[in-house]
Write an enzyme that holds these catalytic residues in place. Sequence first.
Site, PDB file in Angstrom:
ATOM      1  N   HIS A 114       0.811  -1.219   0.000  1.00 26.15           N
ATOM      2  CA  HIS A 114       0.000   0.000   0.000  1.00 26.15           C
ATOM      3  C   HIS A 114       0.846   1.272   0.000  1.00 26.15           C
ATOM      4  CE1 HIS A 114      -3.579  -2.364   0.150  1.00 26.15           C
ATOM      5  NE2 HIS A 114      -3.098  -3.042   1.176  1.00 26.15           N
ATOM      6  N   TYR A 141      -2.683   4.707   5.792  1.00 28.65           N
ATOM      7  CA  TYR A 141      -1.845   3.546   6.109  1.00 28.65           C
ATOM      8  C   TYR A 141      -0.677   3.446   5.131  1.00 28.65           C
ATOM      9  CZ  TYR A 141      -0.503  -1.405   6.325  1.00 28.65           C
ATOM     10  OH  TYR A 141       0.196  -2.579   6.402  1.00 28.65           O
ATOM     11  N   ARG A 181      -7.120 -11.456  -6.287  1.00 32.31           N
ATOM     12  CA  ARG A 181      -5.943 -10.609  -6.093  1.00 32.31           C
ATOM     13  C   ARG A 181      -4.870 -11.326  -5.269  1.00 32.31           C
ATOM     14  NH1 ARG A 181      -4.764  -6.775  -2.037  1.00 32.31           N
ATOM     15  NH2 ARG A 181      -3.204  -5.234  -2.698  1.00 32.31           N
TER      16      ARG A 181
END
Length: 271
Positions: A114, A141, A181
């Site tokens: 991320h 995050y 995913r």
Amino acid sequence: MPDERLLITGAGGMVAGLVRERMRRRGRVVRLVDIKPLETPAGDGEESLTGDVTDRALMARACEGVDTVIHLGGLSRESSWEQTSLVNITGTQVVLQAAQEAGVRRVVLASSNHAVGFRRVDEAGADGIPADTTTRPDTFYGVSKAAIEALGSLYHSRFGMDVIVIRIGSCFPDPLPLGPRGLGTWLSPDDAARLFEACLSAESPGYQVIWGVSDNTRRIYSLTEARALGYEPQDNAEVYADRLADVPESPGSEYVGGGFTTALLGIYNPP
């Protein structure tokens, strides 16, 4: 005296829980730190401390006599900016500072996909997206993970500490919780332990950013950098593909960060 003392922060979390038993070795003491008492108390070859990674006195004690820190502590999901910046960014600085003052020679930092969540999947080259591709965070995050990467770079450059940053794809017992995913992002528990061991044993890595992923058929992350440290993954998420054959792709699948790139999290429009 043990040959090696390893400190793991966030010892009660998902990743630490999956690798804890796998990291036990003769001659190694594993010191475990978590904000809550561990569900499974410290056993042979283990020590434990309870407290917050933002507590400077606690982390100074935790780093005493330690050879290597694996820093897994912190928030692992999206939260408010105040909480995310305090726990993930400030907490990492506290850990790095305590390690530096204690003379710890190496720190392994858990980053995340991320940190580059708004990179497109189709940016992957022959071996996937390079591990050191510049950040494009998808959430608060993700921003916090980009920040800890920068902190690791600073502590290496300023103090000469070996710092290895692992951009973890998704580390679960199996890839099924993430749907299709997960067939590309999965880091198996066994491979996670292999990767950490490679980070512990690599000779003079300096500052390195690597991907934390198994050798998945649908992998979009480069393994070149991790393999250069001695990591040899042995698992492949494709063995779970039949169980996900009828599961549709989730929103955001064109991006590395998947659903984290969508508005589904809803934190950016506070009341």
